[in-house]
Scaffold this motif. Structure first.
Motif, PDB file in Angstrom:
ATOM      1  N   ALA A 132       0.889  -1.232  -0.069  1.00  0.00           N
ATOM      2  CA  ALA A 132       0.013  -0.082  -0.005  1.00  0.00           C
ATOM      3  C   ALA A 132       0.909   1.117  -0.098  1.00  0.00           C
ATOM      4  CB  ALA A 132      -0.873  -0.037   1.174  1.00  0.00           C
ATOM      5  N   LEU A 133       1.917   1.152   0.776  1.00  0.00           N
ATOM      6  CA  LEU A 133       2.797   2.393   0.855  1.00  0.00           C
ATOM      7  C   LEU A 133       3.467   2.900  -0.448  1.00  0.00           C
ATOM      8  CD1 LEU A 133       4.539   1.598   4.511  1.00  0.00           C
ATOM      9  CD2 LEU A 133       2.930   3.608   3.731  1.00  0.00           C
ATOM     10  N   LEU A 134       3.723   1.741  -1.262  1.00  0.00           N
ATOM     11  CA  LEU A 134       4.393   1.999  -2.533  1.00  0.00           C
ATOM     12  C   LEU A 134       3.268   2.099  -3.779  1.00  0.00           C
ATOM     13  CD1 LEU A 134       7.522  -0.214  -2.337  1.00  0.00           C
ATOM     14  CD2 LEU A 134       7.350   1.897  -1.819  1.00  0.00           C
ATOM     15  N   SER A 135       1.980   2.095  -3.570  1.00  0.00           N
ATOM     16  CA  SER A 135       1.047   1.842  -4.396  1.00  0.00           C
ATOM     17  C   SER A 135       0.900   3.445  -5.138  1.00  0.00           C
ATOM     18  CB  SER A 135      -0.335   1.419  -3.890  1.00  0.00           C
ATOM     19  OG  SER A 135      -0.867   2.492  -3.227  1.00  0.00           O
ATOM     20  N   ASP A 136       0.632   3.245  -6.516  1.00  0.00           N
ATOM     21  CA  ASP A 136       0.425   4.817  -7.347  1.00  0.00           C
ATOM     22  C   ASP A 136      -0.785   5.373  -6.767  1.00  0.00           C
ATOM     23  OD1 ASP A 136       2.451   3.932  -8.873  1.00  0.00           O
ATOM     24  OD2 ASP A 136       1.232   2.767 -10.496  1.00  0.00           O
ATOM     25  N   ALA A 137      -1.720   4.744  -6.394  1.00  0.00           N
ATOM     26  CA  ALA A 137      -3.042   5.432  -5.960  1.00  0.00           C
ATOM     27  C   ALA A 137      -2.659   5.989  -4.600  1.00  0.00           C
ATOM     28  CB  ALA A 137      -4.225   4.569  -5.541  1.00  0.00           C
ATOM     29  N   TYR A 138      -1.814   5.611  -3.690  1.00  0.00           N
ATOM     30  CA  TYR A 138      -1.690   6.127  -2.332  1.00  0.00           C
ATOM     31  C   TYR A 138      -0.545   7.429  -2.621  1.00  0.00           C
ATOM     32  CZ  TYR A 138       0.257   6.552   2.481  1.00  0.00           C
ATOM     33  OH  TYR A 138       0.887   7.015   3.445  1.00  0.00           O
ATOM     34  N   ASN A 139       0.274   7.103  -3.288  1.00  0.00           N
ATOM     35  CA  ASN A 139       1.294   8.172  -3.591  1.00  0.00           C
ATOM     36  C   ASN A 139       0.626   9.449  -4.404  1.00  0.00           C
ATOM     37  OD1 ASN A 139       4.009   7.223  -2.196  1.00  0.00           O
ATOM     38  ND2 ASN A 139       3.108   5.632  -3.089  1.00  0.00           N
ATOM     39  N   ALA A 140       0.045   9.304  -5.242  1.00  0.00           N
ATOM     40  CA  ALA A 140      -0.692  10.280  -6.012  1.00  0.00           C
ATOM     41  C   ALA A 140      -1.640  11.056  -4.867  1.00  0.00           C
ATOM     42  CB  ALA A 140      -1.771   9.775  -7.275  1.00  0.00           C
ATOM     43  N   GLU A 141      -2.106  10.574  -4.058  1.00  0.00           N
ATOM     44  CA  GLU A 141      -2.672  11.263  -2.884  1.00  0.00           C
ATOM     45  C   GLU A 141      -2.110  12.107  -1.886  1.00  0.00           C
ATOM     46  OE1 GLU A 141      -5.635  10.297   0.942  1.00  0.00           O
ATOM     47  OE2 GLU A 141      -5.374   8.772  -0.676  1.00  0.00           O
ATOM     48  N   ARG A 142      -0.774  11.261  -1.677  1.00  0.00           N
ATOM     49  CA  ARG A 142       0.282  11.840  -0.996  1.00  0.00           C
ATOM     50  C   ARG A 142       0.833  13.125  -1.587  1.00  0.00           C
ATOM     51  NH1 ARG A 142       1.087  11.944   4.046  1.00  0.00           N
ATOM     52  NH2 ARG A 142       3.188  10.811   4.436  1.00  0.00           N
ATOM     53  N   ARG A 143       0.974  12.975  -2.744  1.00  0.00           N
ATOM     54  CA  ARG A 143       1.921  14.175  -3.491  1.00  0.00           C
ATOM     55  C   ARG A 143       1.030  15.132  -3.572  1.00  0.00           C
ATOM     56  NH1 ARG A 143       1.450  11.692  -8.564  1.00  0.00           N
ATOM     57  NH2 ARG A 143       2.918  10.169  -7.841  1.00  0.00           N
ATOM     58  N   THR A 144      -0.318  15.255  -3.506  1.00  0.00           N
ATOM     59  CA  THR A 144      -0.959  16.582  -3.297  1.00  0.00           C
ATOM     60  C   THR A 144      -0.655  17.462  -2.216  1.00  0.00           C
ATOM     61  OG1 THR A 144      -2.945  15.517  -2.028  1.00  0.00           O
ATOM     62  CG2 THR A 144      -3.092  15.409  -4.473  1.00  0.00           C
ATOM     63  N   LEU A 145       0.001  16.788  -1.095  1.00  0.00           N
ATOM     64  CA  LEU A 145       0.424  17.843   0.074  1.00  0.00           C
ATOM     65  C   LEU A 145       1.611  18.330  -0.120  1.00  0.00           C
ATOM     66  CD1 LEU A 145       0.106  14.620   2.703  1.00  0.00           C
ATOM     67  CD2 LEU A 145      -1.487  16.618   2.422  1.00  0.00           C
ATOM     68  N   VAL A 146       2.110  18.195  -1.454  1.00  0.00           N
ATOM     69  CA  VAL A 146       3.504  19.184  -1.542  1.00  0.00           C
ATOM     70  C   VAL A 146       3.251  20.431  -1.921  1.00  0.00           C
ATOM     71  CG1 VAL A 146       5.508  19.318  -2.839  1.00  0.00           C
ATOM     72  CG2 VAL A 146       4.850  17.161  -2.049  1.00  0.00           C
ATOM     73  N   GLY A 147       3.220  21.459  -1.398  1.00  0.00           N
ATOM     74  CA  GLY A 147       2.733  22.863  -1.673  1.00  0.00           C
ATOM     75  C   GLY A 147       3.952  23.937  -2.266  1.00  0.00           C
ATOM     76  N   GLU A 148       3.711  25.049  -2.057  1.00  0.00           N
ATOM     77  CA  GLU A 148       4.716  25.814  -2.892  1.00  0.00           C
ATOM     78  C   GLU A 148       5.759  26.107  -1.778  1.00  0.00           C
ATOM     79  OE1 GLU A 148       3.018  29.288  -4.444  1.00  0.00           O
ATOM     80  OE2 GLU A 148       2.158  28.281  -6.200  1.00  0.00           O
ATOM     81  N   ARG A 149       5.309  26.019  -0.330  1.00  0.00           N
ATOM     82  CA  ARG A 149       6.167  26.119   0.821  1.00  0.00           C
ATOM     83  C   ARG A 149       6.686  24.923   1.341  1.00  0.00           C
ATOM     84  NH1 ARG A 149       6.188  31.765   2.213  1.00  0.00           N
ATOM     85  NH2 ARG A 149       6.964  30.784   4.596  1.00  0.00           N
ATOM     86  N   ALA A 150       7.956  25.138   2.171  1.00  0.00           N
ATOM     87  CA  ALA A 150       8.268  23.832   2.893  1.00  0.00           C
ATOM     88  C   ALA A 150       7.405  23.564   3.968  1.00  0.00           C
ATOM     89  CB  ALA A 150       9.753  24.115   3.310  1.00  0.00           C
ATOM     90  N   SER A 151       7.313  22.420   4.099  1.00  0.00           N
ATOM     91  CA  SER A 151       6.338  21.822   5.244  1.00  0.00           C
ATOM     92  C   SER A 151       7.351  21.683   6.585  1.00  0.00           C
ATOM     93  CB  SER A 151       5.506  20.706   5.118  1.00  0.00           C
ATOM     94  OG  SER A 151       4.961  20.241   6.224  1.00  0.00           O
ATOM     95  N   TYR A 152       6.815  21.862   7.881  1.00  0.00           N
ATOM     96  CA  TYR A 152       7.439  21.829   9.111  1.00  0.00           C
ATOM     97  C   TYR A 152       6.747  20.659   9.870  1.00  0.00           C
ATOM     98  CZ  TYR A 152      10.359  25.870   7.788  1.00  0.00           C
ATOM     99  OH  TYR A 152      11.244  26.658   7.311  1.00  0.00           O
ATOM    100  N   GLU A 153       5.905  19.935   9.090  1.00  0.00           N
ATOM    101  CA  GLU A 153       5.195  19.119  10.052  1.00  0.00           C
ATOM    102  C   GLU A 153       5.236  17.690   9.450  1.00  0.00           C
ATOM    103  OE1 GLU A 153       0.820  19.747  10.003  1.00  0.00           O
ATOM    104  OE2 GLU A 153       1.172  21.840   9.048  1.00  0.00           O
ATOM    105  N   LEU A 154       5.214  16.815  10.536  1.00  0.00           N
ATOM    106  CA  LEU A 154       5.526  15.182  10.456  1.00  0.00           C
ATOM    107  C   LEU A 154       3.937  14.814  10.065  1.00  0.00           C
ATOM    108  CD1 LEU A 154       7.654  13.239  10.556  1.00  0.00           C
ATOM    109  CD2 LEU A 154       6.820  12.527  12.914  1.00  0.00           C
TER     110      LEU A 154
END
Length: 403
Positions: free
Chosen positions: A330-352
């Protein structure tokens, strides 16, 4: 891009390692008729001598190998926790965390057995053939790199008061190793010489290798490891403790082969060791990449890679471990990581920000602390940086600060 490093090519063989003496020794093995596995083993044991601040025969090693005409495999040289290293045992000592140093932190040492197993199954040389280079540099000395002396200085007090046999080797005359001055490790050279003497009468090459593995697990080396583990030693709790490693632990464990974790990316199948090595974090970073990448080396490119790394590391904190099955598919699946990829914004994140593969809620250690980003006037360095598994009293007595 320009580089001062030439493109290297060869028709006979090539070696790459983190130290020139290891590479040189491995190349000598190839020139002496050995194969790539013989060379890798010889180079590894030289690294134990010339980069002692980074590795050693009583450490661990994940090995990826791809035999000619065969499938890629992983050789697991990561020892398990001793049988006595239970939650109840540590809590009985008044500890909430396993100390970061000292005998309570020790797993069953796995590197030596893994290298010997690789030599037995895929090499052609004897233990004496591959160990002679390490013995030579340990006995006669080598010029250490700067980081050896710098690292020793960071743990000088610990060596002088707790690890006195290490002080004899790495603080000769009270001085840390210096670049240009020969550093010797006669104790290690004597250990390998004694081991070779004991296995010389075992028979053929494979019999000698098996005898060497047995000496490590049940012979004089095992006895020395147990003596050291049973000596009360200062650790990061600020107190002295004995370890949990026993002769039964050493005798029961051996290195083993397994299938690699894989991810297909851009026409290549990338292989890593399993979650016990945290290697699949790299595979998830590849899975998090979008189909189209920004220009190589650009700010957007670096931002994308760094933020993806943070997300994969957050999943590591929540999902990797030895006590339960890791949902790697599941961690390496395309669907899961496509969803995770949406969390990458224009600014650096300081959250875990761990995810929820298969809809399961992530579980973080209570010692994982996530701080919200805080703007500090004149000092933004470190603001909001996630700090994982850090006790409230850190830094604590006896904690080496060496990286």
């Amino acid at each position: 891009m320009f580089t001062t490093r030439p493109t290297l090519q060869g028709t006979f063989g090539m070696v790459s390692s983190t130290h020139w003496l290891a590479s040189q020794s491995a190349m000598a093995v190839l020139e002496d008729g050995g194969n790539a596995y013989d060379a890798a083993v010889a180079g590894a044991f030289v690294l134990h001598v010339v980069e002692p601040h980074l590795n050693g025969p009583a450490g661990e090693v994940p090995i990826l190998l791809a035999p000619a005409g065969g499938e890629a495999r992983v050789l697991c040289g990561q020892g398990v926790a001793p049988a006595g290293a239970t939650v109840a045992h540590y809590r009985g000592l008044g500890l909430d965390l396993v100390p970061g140093t000292g005998p309570l932190a020790a797993a069953v040492p796995g590197a030596f057995d893994a290298w010997m197993l690789l030599l037995r199954d895929h090499g052609t040389k004897s233990p004496a053939d591959v160990l002679k280079y390490a013995i030579g540099y340990a006995e006669h000395g080598h010029a250490p790199v700067d980081n050896v002396g710098a690292t020793v200085e960071t743990v000088r007090e610990l060596f002088e008061t707790e690890w006195t046999s290490s002080a004899e080797v790495y603080l000769p005359g009270g001085k840390a190793p210096r670049t240009g001055e020969l550093l010797r490790n006669p104790a290690l050279a004597a250990t390998w010489k004694r081991l070779l003497a004991e296995v010389a009468r075992a028979g053929d090459r494979e019999a000698q290798i098996e005898a060497a593995r047995e000496v490590w697990r049940t012979g004089f080396i095992a006895e020395a490891l147990i003596r050291q583990a049973s000596r009360p030693t200062l650790d990061t709790s600020g107190e002295r403790h004995t370890g949990t490693l026993t002769g039964d632990d050493l005798a029961a464990w051996s290195a083993s082969y397994e299938a690699p974790a894989t991810y297909d990316w851009n026409g290549w199948t990338v292989c890593k060791a399993g979650p016990w090595s945290q290697g699949p974090v790299l595979l998830q970073q590849l899975a998090l990449l979008p189909p189209e990448l920004p220009a190589y080396g650009s700010a957007d490119y670096v931002h994308l890679l760094v933020e993806g790394c943070k997300l994969a590391m957050a999943d590591r904190e929540a999902w990797y471990g030895d006590a339960a099955e890791v949902p790697l598919e599941a961690l390496l699946s395309d669907a899961y990581n496509a969803e995770r990829r949406t969390l990458v914004g224009e600014r650096a994140s300081y959250e875990l920000r761990p995810g929820s593969p298969g809809g399961r809620a992530p579980r973080l250690s209570r010692y994982a602390r996530v701080e919200a980003a805080v703007e500090r006037a004149g000092d933004a360095a470190g603001a909001g940086e996630p700090t994982v598994a850090m006790s409230a009293t850190a830094p604590v007595p006896g904690e080496p600060t060496a990286a």
